[in-house]
Design a protein around this motif. Sequence first.
Motif, PDB file in Angstrom:
ATOM      1  N   LEU A 235       0.824  -1.208   0.000  1.00  0.00           N
ATOM      2  CA  LEU A 235       0.000   0.000   0.000  1.00  0.00           C
ATOM      3  C   LEU A 235       0.860   1.261   0.000  1.00  0.00           C
ATOM      4  N   THR A 236       1.990   1.206   0.679  1.00  0.00           N
ATOM      5  CA  THR A 236       2.901   2.353   0.694  1.00  0.00           C
ATOM      6  C   THR A 236       3.385   2.677  -0.713  1.00  0.00           C
ATOM      7  N   ILE A 237       3.765   1.635  -1.466  1.00  0.00           N
ATOM      8  CA  ILE A 237       4.214   1.848  -2.848  1.00  0.00           C
ATOM      9  C   ILE A 237       3.051   2.305  -3.718  1.00  0.00           C
ATOM     10  N   HIS A 238       1.900   1.679  -3.542  1.00  0.00           N
ATOM     11  CA  HIS A 238       0.697   2.062  -4.280  1.00  0.00           C
ATOM     12  C   HIS A 238       0.415   3.552  -4.111  1.00  0.00           C
ATOM     13  N   HIS A 239       0.462   4.027  -2.880  1.00  0.00           N
ATOM     14  CA  HIS A 239       0.176   5.433  -2.622  1.00  0.00           C
ATOM     15  C   HIS A 239       1.221   6.358  -3.238  1.00  0.00           C
ATOM     16  N   SER A 240       2.465   5.894  -3.335  1.00  0.00           N
ATOM     17  CA  SER A 240       3.515   6.731  -3.929  1.00  0.00           C
ATOM     18  C   SER A 240       3.266   6.977  -5.413  1.00  0.00           C
ATOM     19  N   PHE A 241       2.469   6.101  -6.033  1.00  0.00           N
ATOM     20  CA  PHE A 241       2.166   6.234  -7.457  1.00  0.00           C
ATOM     21  C   PHE A 241       0.796   6.864  -7.723  1.00  0.00           C
ATOM     22  N   SER A 242       0.070   7.218  -6.683  1.00  0.00           N
ATOM     23  CA  SER A 242      -1.319   7.669  -6.845  1.00  0.00           C
ATOM     24  C   SER A 242      -1.458   8.823  -7.817  1.00  0.00           C
ATOM     25  N   GLU A 243      -0.576   9.823  -7.713  1.00  0.00           N
ATOM     26  CA  GLU A 243      -0.674  10.982  -8.591  1.00  0.00           C
ATOM     27  C   GLU A 243      -0.357  10.614 -10.036  1.00  0.00           C
ATOM     28  N   LEU A 244       0.645   9.744 -10.224  1.00  0.00           N
ATOM     29  CA  LEU A 244       0.986   9.324 -11.586  1.00  0.00           C
ATOM     30  C   LEU A 244      -0.130   8.504 -12.215  1.00  0.00           C
ATOM     31  N   PHE A 245      -0.841   7.688 -11.417  1.00  0.00           N
ATOM     32  CA  PHE A 245      -1.974   6.936 -11.951  1.00  0.00           C
ATOM     33  C   PHE A 245      -2.976   7.882 -12.614  1.00  0.00           C
ATOM     34  N   LYS A 246      -3.229   9.024 -11.962  1.00  0.00           N
ATOM     35  CA  LYS A 246      -4.188   9.996 -12.502  1.00  0.00           C
ATOM     36  C   LYS A 246      -3.647  10.644 -13.780  1.00  0.00           C
ATOM     37  N   LEU A 247      -2.361  11.018 -13.743  1.00  0.00           N
ATOM     38  CA  LEU A 247      -1.770  11.752 -14.855  1.00  0.00           C
ATOM     39  C   LEU A 247      -1.550  10.885 -16.099  1.00  0.00           C
ATOM     40  N   LEU A 248      -1.461   9.572 -15.905  1.00  0.00           N
ATOM     41  CA  LEU A 248      -1.224   8.665 -17.032  1.00  0.00           C
ATOM     42  C   LEU A 248      -2.235   8.839 -18.155  1.00  0.00           C
ATOM     43  N   PHE A 249      -3.497   9.085 -17.786  1.00  0.00           N
ATOM     44  CA  PHE A 249      -4.572   9.031 -18.777  1.00  0.00           C
ATOM     45  C   PHE A 249      -5.280  10.361 -18.996  1.00  0.00           C
ATOM     46  N   VAL A 250      -4.756  11.434 -18.399  1.00  0.00           N
ATOM     47  CA  VAL A 250      -5.384  12.745 -18.553  1.00  0.00           C
ATOM     48  C   VAL A 250      -5.487  13.128 -20.029  1.00  0.00           C
ATOM     49  N   ASP A 251      -4.423  12.872 -20.780  1.00  0.00           N
ATOM     50  CA  ASP A 251      -4.397  13.209 -22.203  1.00  0.00           C
ATOM     51  C   ASP A 251      -4.413  11.965 -23.083  1.00  0.00           C
ATOM     52  N   GLY A 252      -4.920  10.850 -22.537  1.00  0.00           N
ATOM     53  CA  GLY A 252      -5.024   9.617 -23.307  1.00  0.00           C
ATOM     54  C   GLY A 252      -3.801   8.729 -23.160  1.00  0.00           C
TER      55      GLY A 252
END
Length: 297
Positions: A235-252
């Motif tokens: 979960l610690t690693i998962h949370h470290s990527f939370s912002e990138l998960f969102k940004l991955l698909f903002v522009d497709g």
Amino acid sequence: MPRINLRGVGVALITPFKSDESVDYDALAKLVDYQVQNGIDYLVVLGTTAETPTLTETEKKEIIELVVSKVAGRIPIVLGVGGNNTREVVDKLKDNDFFGIDAILSVTPYYNKPSQEGIYQHYKAIAEASKLPIILYNVPGRTGVNMTAETTLRIANEFRNVVAIKEASGDITQMDEIIKRKPEDFDVISGDDGVTFPLITLGAVGVISVIGNAFPKEFSRMTRLALEGDYQSALTIHHSFSELFKLLFVDGNPAGVKCMLHMMGYIENKLRLPLVPTRITTYEMIRNVLIDLNIKC
């Protein structure tokens, strides 16, 4: 038919392009080595993330040959073979040489919007034609139709060479229903990086990942920790990527992950139309997150 081990992280490999939009085979070769050396469990070639609809048949053939050669049997390779013309998909499965390929990933028919019976009959024809194990792929956000849990389970129970589903419906209840009622030897794989952790806690075996292109080592570690039951560390690693998960698909997709790989020095930031690179604002947000993660860019 030999089984394929789908436990862990499969990376949906991008296709690097040069500034003139030709395939950058040198960058692709380096990227394959980067994936294998950093511990991913298998590669997925010519999926959505590879911008496959924009590739010529010659380019597809050359990409497959390069990946098979570079991998050299070190990890399994899954090949995307799907479409909304069932007869054409069946002909490909019957006629093509699948040397070095361990399984097929086949998306639900898109644009046509078939009924659940139509989806079942489509996969029935594919299952009867394929000499390789088949992974179903449900991604209604792209295809325009959702394959229900009932249809997935019907296919899984009737065709032994259909061994898994990449589930990207975004419906956790539907995914959980499949996990609860599936045959013992049928795997559920997350099709969305951001829900990999919670889905593993429900019984999924891993993920076919986009972000793994850029972070194979870290994302593989998160997935393995979750599969081993060390949920707090995962979960610690998962949370470290939370912002990138969102940004991955903002522009497709794959604009986001190509932006990351470009910043990290692996590829040029080039896509083929109708896809384009991320906006400047997204680019800068991704850069700031990578800097926060101590990634040199």
